[in-house]
Design a protein around this motif. Structure first.
Motif, PDB file in Angstrom:
ATOM      1  N   GLY A   1       0.771  -1.233   0.000  1.00 25.61           N
ATOM      2  CA  GLY A   1       0.000   0.000   0.000  1.00 25.61           C
ATOM      3  C   GLY A   1       0.801   1.281   0.000  1.00 25.61           C
ATOM      4  N   ILE A   2       2.119   1.201  -0.124  1.00 32.00           N
ATOM      5  CA  ILE A   2       2.916   2.432  -0.209  1.00 32.00           C
ATOM      6  C   ILE A   2       2.982   2.851  -1.675  1.00 32.00           C
ATOM      7  CG2 ILE A   2       5.198   3.456   0.120  1.00 32.00           C
ATOM      8  CD1 ILE A   2       5.547   1.655   2.545  1.00 32.00           C
ATOM      9  N   PRO A   3       2.512   4.058  -2.003  1.00 36.12           N
ATOM     10  CA  PRO A   3       2.436   4.478  -3.407  1.00 36.12           C
ATOM     11  C   PRO A   3       3.798   4.884  -3.952  1.00 36.12           C
ATOM     12  CG  PRO A   3       1.767   6.279  -1.990  1.00 36.12           C
ATOM     13  CD  PRO A   3       2.026   5.097  -1.081  1.00 36.12           C
ATOM     14  N   GLU A   4       3.833   5.231  -5.232  1.00 35.64           N
ATOM     15  CA  GLU A   4       5.033   5.814  -5.827  1.00 35.64           C
ATOM     16  C   GLU A   4       5.342   7.113  -5.098  1.00 35.64           C
ATOM     17  OE1 GLU A   4       8.328   6.164  -8.194  1.00 35.64           O
ATOM     18  OE2 GLU A   4       6.950   4.449  -8.055  1.00 35.64           O
TER      19      GLU A   4
ATOM     20  N   ASP B   1       5.378  12.700   2.660  1.00 35.50           N
ATOM     21  CA  ASP B   1       5.596  12.434   4.081  1.00 35.50           C
ATOM     22  C   ASP B   1       5.729  10.921   4.279  1.00 35.50           C
ATOM     23  OD1 ASP B   1       5.473  12.088   6.825  1.00 35.50           O
ATOM     24  OD2 ASP B   1       3.876  13.558   7.130  1.00 35.50           O
ATOM     25  N   LEU B   2       6.973  10.438   4.341  1.00 36.82           N
ATOM     26  CA  LEU B   2       7.190   8.997   4.468  1.00 36.82           C
ATOM     27  C   LEU B   2       6.632   8.456   5.769  1.00 36.82           C
ATOM     28  CD1 LEU B   2      10.791   8.335   3.077  1.00 36.82           C
ATOM     29  CD2 LEU B   2       8.585   7.976   1.962  1.00 36.82           C
ATOM     30  N   VAL B   3       6.734   9.221   6.847  1.00 35.01           N
ATOM     31  CA  VAL B   3       6.207   8.747   8.131  1.00 35.01           C
ATOM     32  C   VAL B   3       4.712   8.466   8.012  1.00 35.01           C
ATOM     33  CG1 VAL B   3       5.731   9.410  10.522  1.00 35.01           C
ATOM     34  CG2 VAL B   3       7.974   9.876   9.532  1.00 35.01           C
TER      35      VAL B   3
ATOM     36  N   SER C   1      16.556   2.923   0.391  1.00 34.12           N
ATOM     37  CA  SER C   1      17.051   4.286   0.231  1.00 34.12           C
ATOM     38  C   SER C   1      16.382   5.005  -0.934  1.00 34.12           C
ATOM     39  CB  SER C   1      18.569   4.280   0.049  1.00 34.12           C
ATOM     40  OG  SER C   1      18.930   3.587  -1.136  1.00 34.12           O
ATOM     41  N   LYS C   2      15.883   4.236  -1.901  1.00 33.96           N
ATOM     42  CA  LYS C   2      15.299   4.865  -3.083  1.00 33.96           C
ATOM     43  C   LYS C   2      14.113   5.746  -2.719  1.00 33.96           C
ATOM     44  CE  LYS C   2      15.481   3.045  -7.064  1.00 33.96           C
ATOM     45  NZ  LYS C   2      15.393   2.202  -8.277  1.00 33.96           N
ATOM     46  N   ILE C   3      13.225   5.273  -1.837  1.00 34.92           N
ATOM     47  CA  ILE C   3      12.059   6.107  -1.524  1.00 34.92           C
ATOM     48  C   ILE C   3      12.452   7.272  -0.609  1.00 34.92           C
ATOM     49  CG2 ILE C   3      10.465   4.208  -1.899  1.00 34.92           C
ATOM     50  CD1 ILE C   3       9.982   4.194   1.169  1.00 34.92           C
TER      51      ILE C   3
ATOM     52  N   ALA D   1      11.544  -5.903  -7.379  1.00 33.01           N
ATOM     53  CA  ALA D   1      10.627  -5.353  -8.380  1.00 33.01           C
ATOM     54  C   ALA D   1       9.172  -5.452  -7.936  1.00 33.01           C
ATOM     55  CB  ALA D   1      10.821  -6.095  -9.706  1.00 33.01           C
ATOM     56  N   SER D   2       8.936  -5.636  -6.646  1.00 37.54           N
ATOM     57  CA  SER D   2       7.568  -5.846  -6.159  1.00 37.54           C
ATOM     58  C   SER D   2       6.882  -4.557  -5.734  1.00 37.54           C
ATOM     59  CB  SER D   2       7.590  -6.811  -4.964  1.00 37.54           C
ATOM     60  OG  SER D   2       8.312  -6.251  -3.880  1.00 37.54           O
ATOM     61  N   ARG D   3       7.613  -3.427  -5.788  1.00 37.94           N
ATOM     62  CA  ARG D   3       7.081  -2.137  -5.341  1.00 37.94           C
ATOM     63  C   ARG D   3       6.602  -2.194  -3.892  1.00 37.94           C
ATOM     64  NH1 ARG D   3       6.869   1.522  -9.360  1.00 37.94           N
ATOM     65  NH2 ARG D   3       6.888   0.784 -11.522  1.00 37.94           N
TER      66      ARG D   3
END
Length: 251
Positions: free
Chosen positions: A9-12, A18-20, A41-43, A197-199
């Protein structure tokens, strides 16, 4: 018992997100005291606006490099540079990432991954009321071994090194140099369930509450070996060339 799972459920992620809040929403009420979140680290980089225009990735790598360790050119002509980046991390391409980014852009590592990890941990502790730790992870190769695995480049509220020196093994012999890098082990554990690659860029590791503590604990920067204790400061070919040149100069 050690458990690990990835959050759905974390979007692009885009700059300024706001990552928190996004992690808290994805986790719901599932987090508990002692849980450790492994965040790619990418997000973190995307949320912090570390995506830049770079038509030539090599220029971005050069800009992030403070020391070249080794350079190799494959038969295909592709050049691989192993370098030390501004964070002290030795890796291929200085951590500059061109995958899953718009054409003509690259993604740089966070400016201060330890500060990023501490901020996420503090935010989640305050928002959800649970004492969690956070590892910011990145994929790196290893000397002498094929393949890659995730390593900790940032840590907040997590013990990064278990110092067992002075204890004894099962036979009663003293442990002299045993210091497992538990932060890297946690990062690799998270990678097993996150996938590439699972996002699903965030994993939860449960069962090592003993490693969760104050936000003032040393971060992942403390894992980087100081130059004076680095046995392998240069690649083999580079070390040979430097020694050969020094020998010619001394003639």
């Amino acid at each position: 018992m050690l458990q690990a799972w990835a959050l759905d459920g974390i979007p692009e992620i885009a700059a300024g997100d706001d990552l928190v809040a996004l992690i808290a929403r994805a986790a719901g009420d599932t987090l508990a005291d002692g849980d450790i979140l492994v965040v790619t680290s990418k997000i973190v980089s995307k949320a912090e606006g570390r995506m830049i225009r770079a038509d030539d990735r090599e220029d971005a790598i050069t800009a992030e490099t403070v020391r070249v360790v080794a350079t190799r050119t494959a038969a295909s002509g592709h050049v691989t540079r192993i370098v030390e980046n501004r964070l002290g991390i030795v890796s291929a391409a200085a951590g500059v990432d061109a995958s899953n980014t718009p054409h003509g852009t690259v993604l740089l590592l966070p400016v201060d991954p330890d500060a990023s990890a501490r901020a996420i941990a503090a935010g989640l502790r305050g928002l959800l009321g649970v004492q969690v730790g956070v590892i910011v992870s990145d994929t790196l190769g290893r000397a002498w071994r094929e393949g890659q695995t995730d390593h900790a480049i940032g840590a907040g509220g997590v013990v990064v090194m278990a110092d067992l020196r002075g204890q004894t093994d099962a036979e009663g012999r003293p442990l002299v140099v045993t210091m497992p890098c538990v932060a890297d082990e946690l990062a690799a554990t998270g990678d097993l369930v996150k996938g590439k690659a699972s996002r699903r860029p965030v994993a939860v590791v449960r069962g090592r509450a003993d490693l969760v503590g104050s936000l003032d604990l040393p971060g992942a920067r403390s894992i980087v070996r100081p130059a004076e204790r680095d046995f392998f400061h240069l690649g083999a070919d580079e070390a040979y060339a430097r020694g050969y040149a020094a020998g010619l100069d001394a003639r």
